[in-house]
Design a protein around this motif. Sequence first.
Motif, PDB file in Angstrom:
ATOM      1  N   GLN A 271      67.035  55.582  37.153  1.00  0.00           N
ATOM      2  CA  GLN A 271      66.601  56.572  36.157  1.00  0.00           C
ATOM      3  C   GLN A 271      65.401  55.826  35.377  1.00  0.00           C
ATOM      4  OE1 GLN A 271      69.206  58.827  33.927  1.00  0.00           O
ATOM      5  NE2 GLN A 271      68.049  59.658  32.553  1.00  0.00           N
ATOM      6  N   ALA A 272      64.303  56.673  35.335  1.00  0.00           N
ATOM      7  CA  ALA A 272      63.322  55.821  34.467  1.00  0.00           C
ATOM      8  C   ALA A 272      62.214  56.986  34.354  1.00  0.00           C
ATOM      9  CB  ALA A 272      62.511  54.844  35.194  1.00  0.00           C
ATOM     10  N   SER A 273      61.567  56.949  33.089  1.00  0.00           N
ATOM     11  CA  SER A 273      60.774  57.949  32.589  1.00  0.00           C
ATOM     12  C   SER A 273      59.576  57.891  33.143  1.00  0.00           C
ATOM     13  CB  SER A 273      60.424  57.714  30.839  1.00  0.00           C
ATOM     14  OG  SER A 273      59.932  56.510  30.787  1.00  0.00           O
ATOM     15  N   ALA A 274      58.518  58.554  32.952  1.00  0.00           N
ATOM     16  CA  ALA A 274      57.253  58.483  33.787  1.00  0.00           C
ATOM     17  C   ALA A 274      56.367  57.181  33.225  1.00  0.00           C
ATOM     18  CB  ALA A 274      56.513  59.667  33.456  1.00  0.00           C
ATOM     19  N   ASP A 275      56.562  57.231  31.926  1.00  0.00           N
ATOM     20  CA  ASP A 275      55.933  55.867  31.236  1.00  0.00           C
ATOM     21  C   ASP A 275      56.564  54.656  31.889  1.00  0.00           C
ATOM     22  OD1 ASP A 275      54.448  54.753  29.022  1.00  0.00           O
ATOM     23  OD2 ASP A 275      56.562  53.991  28.335  1.00  0.00           O
ATOM     24  N   GLU A 276      57.854  54.885  32.041  1.00  0.00           N
ATOM     25  CA  GLU A 276      58.370  53.460  32.337  1.00  0.00           C
ATOM     26  C   GLU A 276      58.232  53.216  33.975  1.00  0.00           C
ATOM     27  OE1 GLU A 276      62.561  53.268  29.835  1.00  0.00           O
ATOM     28  OE2 GLU A 276      62.480  54.573  31.736  1.00  0.00           O
ATOM     29  N   GLN A 277      57.821  54.265  34.669  1.00  0.00           N
ATOM     30  CA  GLN A 277      57.405  54.108  36.182  1.00  0.00           C
ATOM     31  C   GLN A 277      55.974  53.506  36.000  1.00  0.00           C
ATOM     32  OE1 GLN A 277      58.358  56.990  38.890  1.00  0.00           O
ATOM     33  NE2 GLN A 277      59.768  57.889  37.713  1.00  0.00           N
ATOM     34  N   ALA A 278      54.828  54.024  35.204  1.00  0.00           N
ATOM     35  CA  ALA A 278      54.040  53.481  35.265  1.00  0.00           C
ATOM     36  C   ALA A 278      53.720  52.201  34.864  1.00  0.00           C
ATOM     37  CB  ALA A 278      52.839  54.394  33.970  1.00  0.00           C
ATOM     38  N   LYS A 279      54.491  51.778  33.977  1.00  0.00           N
ATOM     39  CA  LYS A 279      54.571  50.305  33.701  1.00  0.00           C
ATOM     40  C   LYS A 279      54.974  49.504  34.646  1.00  0.00           C
ATOM     41  CE  LYS A 279      55.258  51.058  28.537  1.00  0.00           C
ATOM     42  NZ  LYS A 279      56.142  51.073  27.348  1.00  0.00           N
ATOM     43  N   VAL A 280      55.884  49.862  35.442  1.00  0.00           N
ATOM     44  CA  VAL A 280      56.316  48.993  36.620  1.00  0.00           C
ATOM     45  C   VAL A 280      55.318  49.215  37.660  1.00  0.00           C
ATOM     46  CG1 VAL A 280      58.013  49.162  38.609  1.00  0.00           C
ATOM     47  CG2 VAL A 280      58.824  49.688  36.319  1.00  0.00           C
ATOM     48  N   GLU A 281      54.519  50.003  37.904  1.00  0.00           N
ATOM     49  CA  GLU A 281      53.391  50.145  38.996  1.00  0.00           C
ATOM     50  C   GLU A 281      52.388  49.126  38.420  1.00  0.00           C
ATOM     51  OE1 GLU A 281      52.223  54.180  38.618  1.00  0.00           O
ATOM     52  OE2 GLU A 281      53.757  54.786  40.170  1.00  0.00           O
ATOM     53  N   THR A 282      52.187  48.916  36.886  1.00  0.00           N
ATOM     54  CA  THR A 282      51.279  47.971  36.655  1.00  0.00           C
ATOM     55  C   THR A 282      51.601  46.598  36.652  1.00  0.00           C
ATOM     56  OG1 THR A 282      50.282  49.480  34.759  1.00  0.00           O
ATOM     57  CG2 THR A 282      49.940  47.295  34.531  1.00  0.00           C
ATOM     58  N   ILE A 283      52.945  46.441  36.641  1.00  0.00           N
ATOM     59  CA  ILE A 283      53.594  44.768  36.905  1.00  0.00           C
ATOM     60  C   ILE A 283      53.338  44.653  38.230  1.00  0.00           C
ATOM     61  CG2 ILE A 283      55.754  43.736  36.870  1.00  0.00           C
ATOM     62  CD1 ILE A 283      56.672  45.306  34.414  1.00  0.00           C
ATOM     63  N   LEU A 284      53.666  45.703  39.124  1.00  0.00           N
ATOM     64  CA  LEU A 284      53.487  45.361  40.642  1.00  0.00           C
ATOM     65  C   LEU A 284      52.042  45.157  40.934  1.00  0.00           C
ATOM     66  CD1 LEU A 284      56.028  48.041  41.979  1.00  0.00           C
ATOM     67  CD2 LEU A 284      56.261  45.622  41.963  1.00  0.00           C
ATOM     68  N   PHE A 285      51.210  45.546  40.189  1.00  0.00           N
ATOM     69  CA  PHE A 285      49.860  45.436  40.436  1.00  0.00           C
ATOM     70  C   PHE A 285      49.395  44.006  40.024  1.00  0.00           C
ATOM     71  CE2 PHE A 285      45.540  45.223  38.426  1.00  0.00           C
ATOM     72  CZ  PHE A 285      44.960  45.735  39.738  1.00  0.00           C
ATOM     73  N   LEU A 286      49.512  43.610  38.861  1.00  0.00           N
ATOM     74  CA  LEU A 286      49.598  42.262  38.334  1.00  0.00           C
ATOM     75  C   LEU A 286      50.268  41.189  39.368  1.00  0.00           C
ATOM     76  CD1 LEU A 286      50.291  43.146  34.632  1.00  0.00           C
ATOM     77  CD2 LEU A 286      48.320  42.011  35.645  1.00  0.00           C
ATOM     78  N   ALA A 287      51.621  41.754  39.850  1.00  0.00           N
ATOM     79  CA  ALA A 287      52.156  40.567  40.580  1.00  0.00           C
ATOM     80  C   ALA A 287      51.229  40.395  41.958  1.00  0.00           C
ATOM     81  CB  ALA A 287      53.691  41.182  41.084  1.00  0.00           C
ATOM     82  N   LYS A 292      48.378  36.326  44.637  1.00  0.00           N
ATOM     83  CA  LYS A 292      47.374  36.065  45.639  1.00  0.00           C
ATOM     84  C   LYS A 292      46.463  34.967  45.126  1.00  0.00           C
ATOM     85  CE  LYS A 292      42.990  38.158  47.688  1.00  0.00           C
ATOM     86  NZ  LYS A 292      42.420  39.243  47.984  1.00  0.00           N
ATOM     87  N   GLN A 293      46.323  34.930  44.002  1.00  0.00           N
ATOM     88  CA  GLN A 293      44.944  33.955  43.240  1.00  0.00           C
ATOM     89  C   GLN A 293      45.735  32.775  43.195  1.00  0.00           C
ATOM     90  OE1 GLN A 293      42.223  34.705  43.991  1.00  0.00           O
ATOM     91  NE2 GLN A 293      42.183  36.888  44.250  1.00  0.00           N
ATOM     92  N   LYS A 301      39.363  32.252  37.648  1.00  0.00           N
ATOM     93  CA  LYS A 301      38.147  32.713  38.296  1.00  0.00           C
ATOM     94  C   LYS A 301      38.223  34.103  38.482  1.00  0.00           C
ATOM     95  CE  LYS A 301      34.503  32.389  41.729  1.00  0.00           C
ATOM     96  NZ  LYS A 301      34.240  31.577  43.206  1.00  0.00           N
ATOM     97  N   GLU A 302      39.366  34.576  38.988  1.00  0.00           N
ATOM     98  CA  GLU A 302      39.301  35.965  39.424  1.00  0.00           C
ATOM     99  C   GLU A 302      39.835  36.843  38.462  1.00  0.00           C
ATOM    100  OE1 GLU A 302      37.756  37.037  42.213  1.00  0.00           O
ATOM    101  OE2 GLU A 302      37.031  35.159  42.877  1.00  0.00           O
ATOM    102  N   LEU A 303      40.755  36.349  37.913  1.00  0.00           N
ATOM    103  CA  LEU A 303      41.442  37.504  36.974  1.00  0.00           C
ATOM    104  C   LEU A 303      41.273  37.007  35.440  1.00  0.00           C
ATOM    105  CD1 LEU A 303      45.274  36.932  38.595  1.00  0.00           C
ATOM    106  CD2 LEU A 303      43.083  38.311  39.288  1.00  0.00           C
ATOM    107  N   GLY A 304      40.826  35.837  35.044  1.00  0.00           N
ATOM    108  CA  GLY A 304      40.366  35.457  33.802  1.00  0.00           C
ATOM    109  C   GLY A 304      41.320  34.924  32.804  1.00  0.00           C
ATOM    110  N   TYR A 305      40.952  34.339  31.885  1.00  0.00           N
ATOM    111  CA  TYR A 305      42.059  33.884  30.869  1.00  0.00           C
ATOM    112  C   TYR A 305      42.488  35.134  30.145  1.00  0.00           C
ATOM    113  CZ  TYR A 305      43.182  31.506  26.472  1.00  0.00           C
ATOM    114  OH  TYR A 305      43.981  30.880  25.373  1.00  0.00           O
ATOM    115  N   PHE A 306      41.737  36.176  30.251  1.00  0.00           N
ATOM    116  CA  PHE A 306      42.107  37.327  29.375  1.00  0.00           C
ATOM    117  C   PHE A 306      43.441  37.933  29.955  1.00  0.00           C
ATOM    118  CE2 PHE A 306      41.172  40.479  32.560  1.00  0.00           C
ATOM    119  CZ  PHE A 306      41.673  41.642  32.151  1.00  0.00           C
ATOM    120  N   THR A 307      43.664  37.669  31.327  1.00  0.00           N
ATOM    121  CA  THR A 307      44.851  37.914  31.729  1.00  0.00           C
ATOM    122  C   THR A 307      46.261  37.499  31.281  1.00  0.00           C
ATOM    123  OG1 THR A 307      43.932  38.694  33.792  1.00  0.00           O
ATOM    124  CG2 THR A 307      46.335  38.120  34.151  1.00  0.00           C
ATOM    125  N   GLU A 308      45.885  36.128  30.983  1.00  0.00           N
ATOM    126  CA  GLU A 308      47.149  35.320  30.162  1.00  0.00           C
ATOM    127  C   GLU A 308      47.489  36.051  28.836  1.00  0.00           C
ATOM    128  OE1 GLU A 308      48.284  31.129  28.289  1.00  0.00           O
ATOM    129  OE2 GLU A 308      46.597  31.082  29.886  1.00  0.00           O
TER     130      GLU A 308
END
Length: 417
Positions: A271-287, A292-293, A301-308
């Motif tokens: 069970q997860a809310s729509a907000d929680e599912q969106a956050k998981v999708e973002t975590i998977l995107f970051l993963a 890869k990089q 170079k590709e993800l930037g210091y802003f990612t940290e």
Amino acid sequence: MVKNLLLLLPFTLCSNLAAFELPGISAAQVPEPAEFRLPAPAPAAEKFAVYTVNGVEVAVPHIGGGQNLLAVLKPGLDANTLSSRLRSAFGAPAGAKALPLQPVSPAELDLAAKNPGASLVSLNQFLPPAAAALFNREPNFAGPNCFNAAFIAAGMMAPDKLRHVGNPEANQRLSMYFKSVPASALQPGDILVLNDGDHGVYYLGGGLIFHKKSYLKQHLYRITQLEKAYEPEPFEWKPGPFDSGSPFNSSEPIRKRAAWRPTGAQYAFGQASADEQAKVETILFLAGHVEKQAPRWALAKELGYFTERLLENLVSDWGPMAKSPNPVLRAYYHQLESFRDQANQSIEVELLSSPHSQSNAYNILKEVWLPRNAYSRELVGKLLAIYGKNPAALEKTLDAIGNKFEGSPLDQVKAAD
């Protein structure tokens, strides 16, 4: 600003939100040797250590000595008897058997020279496939650590996606997929957590472990006796005058052992809310992008210091996920923490590992602060949606992030019109 590398003690999760299952390990996932840099062969006389496992003398090549676990067929010990004993000791499949080999590596040549006329065999078939593929190899980047190595050997993480696994993620994985067992009755496939989380190892059987001493790229994937988990090994890397130090510079006693045994558990997404599912999708995107990089030395170079910095923001802002009654959401959150640490370690090594770069850290980091590319646009777009902002504000938000070097990228997302 001089960044400090996080000295962290030590779950790739499936991208399908409909189910939460462990990845199957296929032969195609086991890294080819070309993906790893091998140290130069050791110059000293002894190229291997010998341990007795269920009546078989097992030769473990030292660093630089080769990638095959070895044995010598001696009178009274034929290949079938040897294979039967090691299948029992290592809990290997019924079809596993010792394979003859022609000596090539330094350890193989040394062992053959010490046993003239005898036949040498490889014992890698008795090891978990990923452990055999990684043994005595060096990852080419910082981050992959002891818990990552243990879970890979256990088949719980993919061997072609090496990365950092922090203690919170390791603890969550253990609580979901393992059960606590007495450390006095170990079985092949158990994971041991030593000294209250200071180190994690995979128990092969026969008193031997598979492990990686730290997140430093100079520490190889090794096999040794459990009692020697902390001991320096022959030809092991030692920090030089410009290095910031190394864990395990000297031997440390094992004061406490906690043993965990896999249960075969699987989890649906739950069970997860729509907000929680969106956050998981973002975590998977970051993963996907970090995994890869980082091995390509291209995270900065590709993800930037802003990612940290953004990962630090998200770990703080999404903290309630860590207390969710849904264990899968907790697992994804702790994975996010590990990616924060991986980003820190990658940027430190990629950009700031020399004395010159340390003195010029501010300018170096500013140059890679925010790459304006498909990755940063998609990531910020996902965050604008999560925080209920107008998607048309994407470019303006990126401008604001770019203008606030070392600021909070998430604050700029929240401030978007």
